[in-house]
Design an enzyme around this catalytic site. Structure first.
Site, short mmCIF file in Angstrom:
data_model
loop_
_atom_site.label_atom_id
_atom_site.label_comp_id
_atom_site.label_asym_id
_atom_site.label_seq_id
_atom_site.Cartn_x
_atom_site.Cartn_y
_atom_site.Cartn_z
N ARG A 1 0.94 -1.23 -0.08
CA ARG A 1 -0.06 -0.08 -0.07
C ARG A 1 0.75 1.45 0.11
O ARG A 1 0.57 2.07 -0.64
CB ARG A 1 -0.99 0.21 1.11
CG ARG A 1 -2.32 -0.60 0.91
CD ARG A 1 -2.11 -2.29 0.42
NE ARG A 1 -3.45 -2.91 0.37
CZ ARG A 1 -3.98 -3.61 1.39
NH1 ARG A 1 -3.25 -3.65 2.36
NH2 ARG A 1 -5.17 -4.01 1.03
N ASP B 1 -0.14 -6.37 -3.61
CA ASP B 1 -1.51 -6.17 -3.32
C ASP B 1 -2.32 -5.55 -4.44
O ASP B 1 -1.60 -5.39 -5.48
CB ASP B 1 -1.92 -5.48 -1.90
CG ASP B 1 -2.96 -5.88 -1.19
OD1 ASP B 1 -4.22 -5.83 -1.67
OD2 ASP B 1 -2.96 -6.26 -0.07
N HIS C 1 -6.41 -9.64 -4.12
CA HIS C 1 -5.74 -8.70 -3.68
C HIS C 1 -4.64 -8.57 -4.73
O HIS C 1 -3.47 -8.60 -4.69
CB HIS C 1 -5.11 -8.77 -2.32
CG HIS C 1 -5.97 -8.45 -1.13
ND1 HIS C 1 -6.14 -7.08 -0.72
CD2 HIS C 1 -6.73 -9.09 -0.50
CE1 HIS C 1 -7.08 -7.03 0.17
NE2 HIS C 1 -7.48 -8.56 0.36
N ASP D 1 -6.68 -14.11 1.64
CA ASP D 1 -7.55 -13.44 2.27
C ASP D 1 -8.50 -12.81 1.53
O ASP D 1 -8.25 -12.31 0.31
CB ASP D 1 -7.07 -12.24 3.44
CG ASP D 1 -6.10 -11.50 2.41
OD1 ASP D 1 -5.33 -11.91 1.71
OD2 ASP D 1 -6.27 -10.28 2.79
N GLU D 2 -9.83 -12.62 1.82
CA GLU D 2 -10.69 -11.56 0.98
C GLU D 2 -10.91 -11.77 -0.60
O GLU D 2 -10.18 -10.92 -1.04
CB GLU D 2 -10.16 -10.11 1.55
CG GLU D 2 -10.36 -9.80 3.04
CD GLU D 2 -9.92 -8.42 3.20
OE1 GLU D 2 -10.37 -8.00 4.23
OE2 GLU D 2 -8.98 -8.00 2.69
N TRP E 1 -6.39 -14.13 11.45
CA TRP E 1 -6.52 -12.24 11.48
C TRP E 1 -7.82 -11.71 11.70
O TRP E 1 -8.04 -11.13 12.38
CB TRP E 1 -6.10 -12.10 10.26
CG TRP E 1 -6.81 -11.88 9.14
CD1 TRP E 1 -6.85 -13.06 8.09
CD2 TRP E 1 -7.86 -10.88 8.51
NE1 TRP E 1 -7.87 -12.72 7.15
CE2 TRP E 1 -8.63 -11.47 7.66
CE3 TRP E 1 -8.02 -9.66 9.05
CZ2 TRP E 1 -9.23 -10.83 6.87
CZ3 TRP E 1 -8.95 -8.91 8.24
CH2 TRP E 1 -9.62 -9.42 7.03
N TYR F 1 -3.80 -5.52 15.25
CA TYR F 1 -3.89 -4.95 13.92
C TYR F 1 -3.33 -3.43 14.41
O TYR F 1 -3.92 -2.60 14.82
CB TYR F 1 -5.03 -4.64 13.33
CG TYR F 1 -5.21 -6.00 12.40
CD1 TYR F 1 -4.54 -7.32 12.53
CD2 TYR F 1 -5.87 -5.82 11.16
CE1 TYR F 1 -4.45 -7.90 11.46
CE2 TYR F 1 -5.78 -6.59 9.99
CZ TYR F 1 -5.04 -7.81 10.38
OH TYR F 1 -5.00 -8.76 9.37
N ASP G 1 -2.51 -1.04 12.44
CA ASP G 1 -3.12 0.13 11.65
C ASP G 1 -4.34 0.61 12.40
O ASP G 1 -4.86 1.82 11.91
CB ASP G 1 -3.66 -0.53 10.32
CG ASP G 1 -4.46 -1.61 10.18
OD1 ASP G 1 -4.58 -2.44 11.15
OD2 ASP G 1 -5.37 -1.90 9.41
N TRP H 1 -0.88 -2.54 8.57
CA TRP H 1 -1.19 -2.32 7.25
C TRP H 1 -1.15 -0.84 7.15
O TRP H 1 -1.31 -0.04 7.91
CB TRP H 1 -2.68 -2.75 6.91
CG TRP H 1 -3.06 -4.09 7.28
CD1 TRP H 1 -3.09 -4.69 8.56
CD2 TRP H 1 -2.67 -5.17 6.71
NE1 TRP H 1 -3.18 -6.09 8.65
CE2 TRP H 1 -2.66 -6.53 7.34
CE3 TRP H 1 -2.02 -5.47 5.11
CZ2 TRP H 1 -2.36 -7.86 6.78
CZ3 TRP H 1 -1.85 -6.80 4.79
CH2 TRP H 1 -2.02 -7.82 5.50
N GLU I 1 -2.37 1.55 4.49
CA GLU I 1 -3.25 2.25 3.56
C GLU I 1 -3.06 3.88 4.14
O GLU I 1 -3.08 4.83 3.26
CB GLU I 1 -4.77 1.97 3.61
CG GLU I 1 -5.02 0.67 2.87
CD GLU I 1 -4.88 -0.55 3.94
OE1 GLU I 1 -4.05 -0.64 4.69
OE2 GLU I 1 -5.60 -1.59 3.45
C1 ACM Z 1 -5.99 -9.02 6.04
O1 ACM Z 1 -5.88 -8.09 7.08
N1 ACM Z 1 -6.95 -8.98 5.13
C2 ACM Z 1 -5.28 -10.22 6.07
#
Ligand code: ACM
Length: 501
Positions: free
Chosen positions: A117, A146, A220, A286-287, A353, A378, A380, A431, A433
């Site tokens: 990011r 990502d 991602h 993930d996601e 996570w 986390y 962030d 993270w 961002e």
């Molecule tokens: C994550 O925070 N999507 C691993």
């Protein structure tokens, strides 16, 4: 006499009266004692000598890090974890006589930095490695790819960095769902050369830190698909194709499952395994929104050929393929906890996570797990509810006290049941961002990483479950002088917000 302010707190500390004048590294006898755990050590400062015994080289190294915390902060700050350099900087210096017997509780003591990011230059990573090592952490997980950026070259795929390494612009402030989002109009990007990464791996290894690379697949992956549209499920991308994503949040753009895409994945993993010698290769997982797979005739044909019932199983098949690819070279797959739903191979190390509960479920399903629950680890998330905190991911705060209270093994897993997997340790994730600069990174990471280092090193909680947070804060006050001497721009304890936001 005030007790030495050691972070993480050692398992056993015996203070003795008297001090000893340390003139140089020759006074410090270092040896390996195979009766100790490999990361364990004994440090004895006597009136005539300093004696270090480590179960292995890592144990000796951790004894040295403890000794460095007994020196004036300025000496250790420029030493890059080296006793020789620290003593050269300190000159003859008095240290207290004491005995420390110490070992970590958890094997995996990790920190994730998202360099996808926001890219950070190599020097920032080296400086971070020094700090991680000084805190006796042993994993730096690099989130290298990502939707918003691809950060290393892969032979045969030059556009991954040429195109995927750059995005046109980034959101300004909080990226909410409206279309009035402000954008900075500033091209952002960068990538590490192979020799940058090899240098980082070697530098970290000298400090007993494994660099764990992550290539986030099959979601991602917009940066890769922007570079090579044939990797995507193109029909959904419109005539303009996709660009490297300029917003945060979850993209619906994911890899297709063509043979050529699988060959791309193999090439990427091969390059990753050439650069990073460690056991663990993180494949993401993930996601992964499945709409593109559901809407693609070719993916549906693949699903039918494989005899699979749904797209979750299709991701399971993809995960199993990743695991095979790394296993063939003697490595093991690490992946985010979503891969449990698709039935990832049992030798996959799961990084939990979404919550500690997802970690517990994975352990009960037989997987070994690194606990990295977003509600506690986390980084962030904002550090307090103070109005002046910089813009962050919109989650509940993760305070210093929350991180210090983190228990890698949740109560319901004690004692472990037969057939359960194990908690191999914990990991704090940053993270980026909303973390564009090195200064902001340090503000978000410190001192929460100091609390985290203690949480994964210390002994299991006493029967009443309480931890000595006040004691930690007392030591931390002195420890902050070490961070300051090293130029780390940590968040002050009084909550005065700073950082680059
Ligand atoms: C994550 O925070 N999507 C691993």
């Amino acid at each position: 006499m005030t007790a030495p302010a050691l972070i993480p707190v050692p398992r056993h500390l015996e203070e003795r009266s008297g001090r000893v004048l340390l003139r140089g590294p020759d006074q410090v006898a270092r040896s390996i004692d195979p009766t100790l755990p490999v990361e364990g050590y004994v440090l004895e400062i006597r009136d005539d000598a300093v004696v270090i015994r480590g179960g292995g080289p890592a144990g000796v190294f951790y004894a040295v890090q403890t000794l460095l915390q007994l020196l004036p902060p300025a000496a250790a700050a420029t030493a890059h974890c080296s006793l020789e350099a620290a003593l050269a900087a300190a000159g003859p210096v008095e240290v207290p006589q004491l005995l420390v017997e110490d070992q970590p509780e958890h094997a995996w003591r990790g920190f994730l930095l998202d360099v996808a990011r926001h890219f950070q230059p190599l020097e920032v990573l080296l400086r971070l490695v020094d700090q991680l090592a000084a805190h006796k952490l042993n994993v730096l997980h690099l989130h290298l790819t990502d939707d918003q950026g691809w950060r290393f070259p892969v032979p045969g795929y030059p556009r991954l960095t040429e195109v995927g390494g750059w995005r046109r612009e980034s959101p300004v402030g909080f990226d909410h769902e409206g279309d009035d989002l402000k954008r900075d109009g500033v091209r952002h990007g960068g990538w590490y050369t192979r020799s940058d990464l090899e240098h980082l791996v070697a530098y970290a290894a000298e400090r007993h830190i494994a660099i764990v690379p992550e290539v986030d697949l099959p979601g991602h992956a917009t940066a890769a698909i922007a570079a090579y549209p044939e990797l995507g499920n193109g029909a959904h991308h419109g005539a303009a194709g996709v660009e490297v994503r300029t917003r945060w949040g979850i993209s619906t753009t994911i890899l297709n499952l063509e043979d050529a895409t699988l060959a791309f994945v193999d090439a990427v993993l091969d390059e990753v395994m050439d650069i990073f010698p460690g056991t663990w290769i993180h494949g993401g997982g993930d996601e992964v929104p499945k709409a593109e797979w559901r809407g693609s005739a070719r993916v549906q044909r693949r699903k039918a050929e494989l005899g699979l019932d749904d797209e979750e199983q299709l991701q399971g098949w993809f995960t199993a393929r990743l695991a095979d690819t790394v296993r063939r070279r003697g490595r093991r797959l690490l992946a985010w906890d979503e891969v449990v739903a698709g039935g990832a191979p049992r030798d996959t190390l799961v990084m939990a996570w979404r919550s500690a509960a997802h970690g517990v479920a994975a352990i009960r399903a037989g997987y070994d797990v690194v606990m990295s629950p977003s509600e506690t680890l986390y980084l962030d998330h904002r550090q307090s509810l103070a109005l002046g905190e910089p813009v962050t991911f919109p989650g509940s705060p993760v305070t210093l006290a929350d991180v210090h209270a983190f228990e890698p093994v949740p109560a319901e897993l004690r004692p472990p049941a037969a057939g359960d997997g194990r908690v191999v340790g914990g990991q704090a994730n940053l993270w980026t961002e909303y973390v564009p600069t090195a200064e902001h990174l340090e503000y978000m990471a410190f001192p929460r990483l100091c609390a985290f280092a203690e949480a994964v090193w210390r002994a299991p909680a006493p029967a009443d479950g309480t931890r000595d947070y006040a004691g930690f804060l007392g030591r931390l006050e002195q420890h902050l002088a070490r961070l300051a001497a090293a130029g780390i721009r940590y968040r002050p304890l009084d909550g005065t917000p700073g950082g680059g936001g």
